[in-house]
Design an enzyme around this catalytic site. Structure first.
Site, PDB file in Angstrom:
ATOM      1  N   HIS A 122      -2.638   7.547   6.999  1.00 17.47           N
ATOM      2  CA  HIS A 122      -1.661   8.457   6.383  1.00 17.47           C
ATOM      3  C   HIS A 122      -2.326   9.762   5.940  1.00 17.47           C
ATOM      4  O   HIS A 122      -1.703  10.818   5.946  1.00 17.47           O
ATOM      5  CB  HIS A 122      -1.006   7.811   5.156  1.00 17.47           C
ATOM      6  CG  HIS A 122       0.184   6.961   5.474  1.00 17.47           C
ATOM      7  ND1 HIS A 122       1.326   7.473   6.034  1.00 17.47           N
ATOM      8  CD2 HIS A 122       0.417   5.635   5.284  1.00 17.47           C
ATOM      9  CE1 HIS A 122       2.221   6.491   6.178  1.00 17.47           C
ATOM     10  NE2 HIS A 122       1.694   5.364   5.737  1.00 17.47           N
ATOM     11  N   GLN A 147       2.880  10.123   1.133  1.00 19.71           N
ATOM     12  CA  GLN A 147       4.194   9.461   1.155  1.00 19.71           C
ATOM     13  C   GLN A 147       5.024   9.778  -0.078  1.00 19.71           C
ATOM     14  O   GLN A 147       6.222   9.492  -0.100  1.00 19.71           O
ATOM     15  CB  GLN A 147       4.033   7.946   1.281  1.00 19.71           C
ATOM     16  CG  GLN A 147       3.500   7.509   2.641  1.00 19.71           C
ATOM     17  CD  GLN A 147       3.382   6.009   2.692  1.00 19.71           C
ATOM     18  OE1 GLN A 147       2.400   5.455   2.228  1.00 19.71           O
ATOM     19  NE2 GLN A 147       4.382   5.341   3.242  1.00 19.71           N
ATOM     20  N   HIS A 189      -4.241   1.337   7.752  1.00 17.04           N
ATOM     21  CA  HIS A 189      -2.892   1.920   7.733  1.00 17.04           C
ATOM     22  C   HIS A 189      -2.816   3.074   6.725  1.00 17.04           C
ATOM     23  O   HIS A 189      -2.337   4.169   7.044  1.00 17.04           O
ATOM     24  CB  HIS A 189      -1.883   0.813   7.395  1.00 17.04           C
ATOM     25  CG  HIS A 189      -0.466   1.262   7.290  1.00 17.04           C
ATOM     26  ND1 HIS A 189       0.546   0.744   8.069  1.00 17.04           N
ATOM     27  CD2 HIS A 189       0.129   2.183   6.485  1.00 17.04           C
ATOM     28  CE1 HIS A 189       1.686   1.337   7.742  1.00 17.04           C
ATOM     29  NE2 HIS A 189       1.464   2.210   6.776  1.00 17.04           N
ATOM     30  N   GLU A 190      -3.297   2.820   5.502  1.00 21.38           N
ATOM     31  CA  GLU A 190      -3.205   3.844   4.450  1.00 21.38           C
ATOM     32  C   GLU A 190      -4.143   5.013   4.741  1.00 21.38           C
ATOM     33  O   GLU A 190      -3.789   6.175   4.521  1.00 21.38           O
ATOM     34  CB  GLU A 190      -3.504   3.243   3.075  1.00 21.38           C
ATOM     35  CG  GLU A 190      -2.586   2.109   2.643  1.00 21.38           C
ATOM     36  CD  GLU A 190      -1.109   2.410   2.812  1.00 21.38           C
ATOM     37  OE1 GLU A 190      -0.701   3.585   2.709  1.00 21.38           O
ATOM     38  OE2 GLU A 190      -0.351   1.461   3.076  1.00 21.38           O
ATOM     39  N   CYS A 195       6.154   0.066   7.074  1.00 20.60           N
ATOM     40  CA  CYS A 195       5.655   1.163   6.237  1.00 20.60           C
ATOM     41  C   CYS A 195       6.812   1.586   5.337  1.00 20.60           C
ATOM     42  O   CYS A 195       7.955   1.610   5.793  1.00 20.60           O
ATOM     43  CB  CYS A 195       5.228   2.317   7.146  1.00 20.60           C
ATOM     44  SG  CYS A 195       4.698   3.812   6.291  1.00 20.60           S
ATOM     45  N   LEU A 196       6.527   1.903   4.082  1.00 17.09           N
ATOM     46  CA  LEU A 196       7.612   2.298   3.174  1.00 17.09           C
ATOM     47  C   LEU A 196       8.316   3.569   3.651  1.00 17.09           C
ATOM     48  O   LEU A 196       9.459   3.821   3.266  1.00 17.09           O
ATOM     49  CB  LEU A 196       7.097   2.469   1.746  1.00 17.09           C
ATOM     50  CG  LEU A 196       6.663   1.169   1.036  1.00 17.09           C
ATOM     51  CD1 LEU A 196       6.119   1.484  -0.352  1.00 17.09           C
ATOM     52  CD2 LEU A 196       7.801   0.160   0.946  1.00 17.09           C
ATOM     53  N   GLY A 219       0.837  -1.196   0.000  1.00 21.34           N
ATOM     54  CA  GLY A 219       0.000   0.000   0.000  1.00 21.34           C
ATOM     55  C   GLY A 219       0.870   1.244   0.000  1.00 21.34           C
ATOM     56  O   GLY A 219       2.035   1.190   0.416  1.00 21.34           O
TER      57      GLY A 219
END
Ligand code: NI
Length: 199
Positions: free
Chosen positions: A141, A51, A137-138, A93-94, A46
């Protein structure tokens, strides 16, 4: 279409709430393409627009694995309209390269959003699946909330962050989650019992 640089933890814009998309314009469509390209390049499941430095309410998810065909999912202006149950989720997380820790999540969510053509859809994800956890999670953000704000074990999280040269926990951002807390306690007790049995 291009691969974009992923913003790392410690960058102030990751903490800013993102803006609604007013029109699914060409610009928005190209951000969606960039999100997908960047997510696949980084082997993520994701990625949210903030991000890649775009503070707009857009995220993408693909939870397909192995030989399954790619299944890109696009969420524009998402709203979580139902949530229930609890699950312990081991997440990364990226924006936090190589750092992982356990966090509290709802097991079931229902989300309403626009797809990449601006069409409204509703999706339900249940039983603490990767998709259910990833949506939360997304979605976070877009509100400047990060997975570590749902942390279960602060010591473990601090160790992970420092091991991977990331800034420490922001203690004032850690969320009070009274709806999840009792359920998570139960799950942790069960986990401990299981681990003791295996010894
Ligand atoms: Ni993330």
């Amino acid at each position: 279409m291009s691969i974009r640089k992923v913003v790392k933890y410690g960058t102030p814009s990751l903490r800013e709430p993102s803006k609604e998309v007013h029109k699914v314009s060409q610009k928005v469509k190209s951000i969606v393409e960039d999100l997908l390209d960047t997510m696949y390049k980084e082997n993520g499941v994701g990625l949210a627009a903030p991000q890649i430095g775009e503070n707009l309410r857009i995220f993408v998810i693909d939870v397909s694995t192995g030989d399954e065909p790619l299944n890109p999912m696009v969420f524009i202006n998402p709203k979580i309209i139902k949530k229930s149950g609890a699950v312990i989720s081991h997440e990364g997380c990226l924006s936090f390269p190589e750092a992982f820790t356990d966090v509290k999540r709802y097991a079931n969510v229902m989300v309403k959003a626009l797809d990449r053509n601006g069409r409204s859809f509703v999706l339900e994800a249940k039983d603490g699946t990767l998709l259910a956890r990833c949506i939360q999670h997304e979605f976070d953000h877009l509100n400047g909330v990060l997975f570590i704000d749902h942390v279960i074990n602060r010591f473990d999280a601090e160790a992970q962050l420092s091991e991977h040269n990331l800034p420490p926990l922001e203690l004032d951002k850690i969320l009070e989650e009274p709806e999840l807390e009792p359920e998570i306690e139960k799950l942790l007790e069960e986990k401990t019992k299981q681990e003791e049995k295996q010894k």
